[in-house]
Write a protein that holds these residues in place. Structure first.
Motif, mmCIF file in Angstrom:
data_model
loop_
_atom_site.group_PDB
_atom_site.id
_atom_site.type_symbol
_atom_site.label_atom_id
_atom_site.label_comp_id
_atom_site.label_asym_id
_atom_site.label_seq_id
_atom_site.Cartn_x
_atom_site.Cartn_y
_atom_site.Cartn_z
ATOM 1 N N TYR A 268 108.343 -61.359 -20.662
ATOM 2 C CA TYR A 268 108.734 -61.554 -19.269
ATOM 3 C C TYR A 268 108.153 -60.464 -18.374
ATOM 4 C CZ TYR A 268 112.044 -64.714 -21.485
ATOM 5 O OH TYR A 268 112.596 -65.722 -22.243
ATOM 6 N N GLU A 271 104.631 -61.551 -17.756
ATOM 7 C CA GLU A 271 104.598 -62.691 -16.847
ATOM 8 C C GLU A 271 104.863 -62.264 -15.404
ATOM 9 O OE1 GLU A 271 107.349 -65.596 -18.213
ATOM 10 O OE2 GLU A 271 106.298 -65.960 -20.103
ATOM 11 N N GLU A 272 105.875 -61.434 -15.213
ATOM 12 C CA GLU A 272 106.210 -61.010 -13.860
ATOM 13 C C GLU A 272 105.091 -60.169 -13.257
ATOM 14 O OE1 GLU A 272 108.429 -62.385 -12.373
ATOM 15 O OE2 GLU A 272 109.906 -63.031 -13.852
ATOM 16 N N GLU A 275 102.501 -62.503 -12.016
ATOM 17 C CA GLU A 275 102.940 -63.201 -10.805
ATOM 18 C C GLU A 275 102.826 -62.298 -9.584
ATOM 19 O OE1 GLU A 275 106.740 -65.023 -11.421
ATOM 20 O OE2 GLU A 275 106.036 -66.180 -13.145
ATOM 21 N N GLU A 291 108.283 -61.314 -5.857
ATOM 22 C CA GLU A 291 107.779 -61.034 -7.204
ATOM 23 C C GLU A 291 107.938 -59.561 -7.571
ATOM 24 O OE1 GLU A 291 107.293 -63.325 -9.100
ATOM 25 O OE2 GLU A 291 106.905 -65.032 -7.800
ATOM 26 N N ASP A 294 111.327 -59.265 -8.858
ATOM 27 C CA ASP A 294 111.430 -59.731 -10.247
ATOM 28 C C ASP A 294 110.888 -58.692 -11.227
ATOM 29 O OD1 ASP A 294 112.513 -62.069 -9.311
ATOM 30 O OD2 ASP A 294 110.654 -63.225 -9.433
ATOM 31 N N LEU A 295 109.801 -58.030 -10.826
ATOM 32 C CA LEU A 295 109.227 -56.996 -11.689
ATOM 33 C C LEU A 295 110.157 -55.786 -11.776
ATOM 34 C CD1 LEU A 295 106.840 -56.003 -13.380
ATOM 35 C CD2 LEU A 295 105.760 -55.201 -11.267
ATOM 36 N N GLN A 298 112.863 -56.296 -14.264
ATOM 37 C CA GLN A 298 112.453 -56.069 -15.649
ATOM 38 C C GLN A 298 112.531 -54.583 -16.005
ATOM 39 O OE1 GLN A 298 111.773 -58.431 -17.983
ATOM 40 N NE2 GLN A 298 112.510 -59.801 -16.376
#
Length: 505
Positions: A268, A271-272, A275, A291, A294-295, A298
């Protein structure tokens, strides 16, 4: 041996000085006063043994006068307006001599007095001089303590703070009222700078609404600072994210979040990251903000997992990166001189090598051991995407002189590797091996030309997608099925799509 006492008065009245400093003001055989504190001392000494060091005199001359007076009286006091005497130029000269005994008496500082005026401690505050208001910009996310404000500064504050994305509602004027630290809060109303004042309403103990902000300041005997609290956040903070993540991982939290490990989350994180890159390439700021969030999740998630295992927490992560940034920027934080970006990069690499000496390198090269120098290729994570991995290895090799002299040599190397693919194919050799050499050489060419191979390849992919879609649209516009076209027909559409893209820019 003669003694020179240096007394830092600070922004308050003399009555707020420590007892020993007040004793010296009253009974020292002779006082020398900076012109900035002349009036108060003249009242205190009533003309007895007082010399005034007028502004503009050379610091060295004043030091000579102090030493002569100390030799004559054995003990004298030099009084300066700063609470910390070492901020005064004459005091710094005096300390540099290291001949006469100098005793420093530190007066109450602005932070201490501000806390007394506000009636509460100031745990985190950004201290800036009033002269910074003339620059036309001030930090917007911190509590501010503005020292030595001048006439008109309230008006400048009103204009600057009212124009920020997070406007502040009030400013507190800190000063002296009847010999004690006092405060007057003034509500902010943005107004054009330059009118010499400030629009606002004083909110003192008596609730004197409607009073002009400057009038609130004039009610005090003197003003030493302006306190501006940070604006209330419109949304959530970083601490909120950490708290939410801790709750999700807690005993009553989310079952899925509680089951995750650093290893299970690795995909993940990748992926982030991609993105984020995608939003950057599309120049889509709205999605970039999302985004990046989202990162960031993580990063906080991984740190929370580590905290539950007793390894580290998010505070350790932040402390580590701040410490690293300070250490690797000695030209900013340690006075190292640099003249170019290349100097900065060289310093960065040297510091990195020193940090990693004797540690497992965790990437290319061998693990350094006793008597064994680390590899110049050390520190490149083998888990990087292949193009980036190749580029970083090549860049590290180039830094120690293993590089081509000019780009034509790199192009010849690409041609050589291409020829070896043909030979491997025709002789039953290892085609994948030779293909890897070709890609490695092409990445090296991109690096040598100052291009990013990852971005170059992604750009080619985007162009391919756009041309392919246009081919499908051209076929549909002609009433043809794209999938049923011959290869020659598809090739004609490809050339047409390429031509249109070139024409469109």
């Amino acid at each position: 041996m003669e003694i020179i006492h240096v007394i830092g008065v600070g922004p308050g009245p003399l009555s707020y000085l420590p007892a020993e400093a007040k004793r010296l003001l009253a009974s020292a055989p002779h006082l020398v006063a900076d012109s900035g504190v002349r009036q108060d001392l003249e009242l205190e000494r009533k003309g007895r043994g007082l010399t005034v060091a007028e502004a503009g005199r050379d610091p060295g001359d004043i030091v000579d006068s102090l030493r002569h007076l100390a030799a004559e009286h054995a003990e004298i006091a030099f009084v300066v307006p700063q609470s910390d005497p070492t901020r005064h130029a004459v005091v710094r000269h005096l300390l540099a001599f290291k001949v006469t005994e100098v005793v420093l008496h530190v007066g109450p500082g602005e932070l201490e007095l501000a806390a007394a005026a506000l009636g509460r401690p100031l745990e985190t505050v950004l201290v800036i001089p009033g002269t910074d208001l003339e620059a036309g910009a001030i930090p917007t996310r911190f509590d501010l303590l503005i020292l030595e404000p001048r006439p008109g500064d309230l008006g400048r504050l009103s204009a600057l703070l009212g124009a920020s994305k997070r406007p502040r509602r009030s400013v507190t004027v800190l000063g002296w009222d009847k010999g004690r630290p006092s405060s007057r809060r003034v509500g902010l109303t943005p107004r054009v700078e330059g009118a010499g004042g400030f629009d606002g309403e004083a909110e003192g103990a008596e609730g004197a609404s409607g009073a002009d902000g400057d009038a609130a300041a004039q009610e005090m005997e003197s003003v030493f600072a302006l306190y501006v609290p940070a604006p209330a956040p419109d949304g959530h903070s970083f601490d909120d994210l950490v708290e939410v993540m801790a709750r999700l991982r807690g005993p009553e939290g989310c079952l899925w979040d509680r089951q995750q490990t650093n290893r299970s989350l690795a995909r993940y994180l990748i992926e982030e990251t991609y993105e984020v890159v995608d939003a950057i390439e599309r120049d889509d700021k709205a999605h970039l903000s999302e985004e990046l969030g989202d990162l960031l999740l993580q990063i906080v998630f991984h740190a929370e997992i580590a905290a539950s295992e007793g390894a580290f927490d998010i505070s350790d992560v932040i402390d580590g990166i701040v410490t690293k940034l300070v250490r690797r920027h000695p030209h900013i934080f340690a006075g190292t001189e640099v003249t170019s970006a290349e100097d900065v990069e060289r310093n960065w690499e040297q510091i990195k090598r020193a940090e990693k000496a004797g540690k497992p390198e965790g990437g290319a090269g061998e693990i350094a051991g006793p008597g064994k120098a680390p590899s110049a290729l050390a520190g490149v994570p083998a888990s990087l995407p292949a193009l980036l991995y190749a580029e970083k290895l090549q860049a590290k090799a180039a830094r120690v002189g293993f590089d081509w002299e000019e780009y034509r040599q790199v192009i010849e190397k690409v041609k050589e590797e291409l020829a070896e693919i043909v030979e491997a194919k025709e002789t039953g050799g290892d085609v994948e091996h030779e293909l890897g050499d070709v890609v490695f050489a092409v990445v090296n060419l991109a690096r040598f030309l100052g291009s990013d191979s990852e971005l170059a390849l992604r750009g080619a992919c985007t162009r391919f997608i756009n041309r392919f879609r246009q081919m499908e649209e051209l076929a549909a516009a002609a009433g043809q099925s794209f999938t049923e076209l011959s290869l020659d027909g598809k090739e004609r559409l490809w050339r047409e799509a390429k031509k249109r893209q070139a024409f469109d820019g």
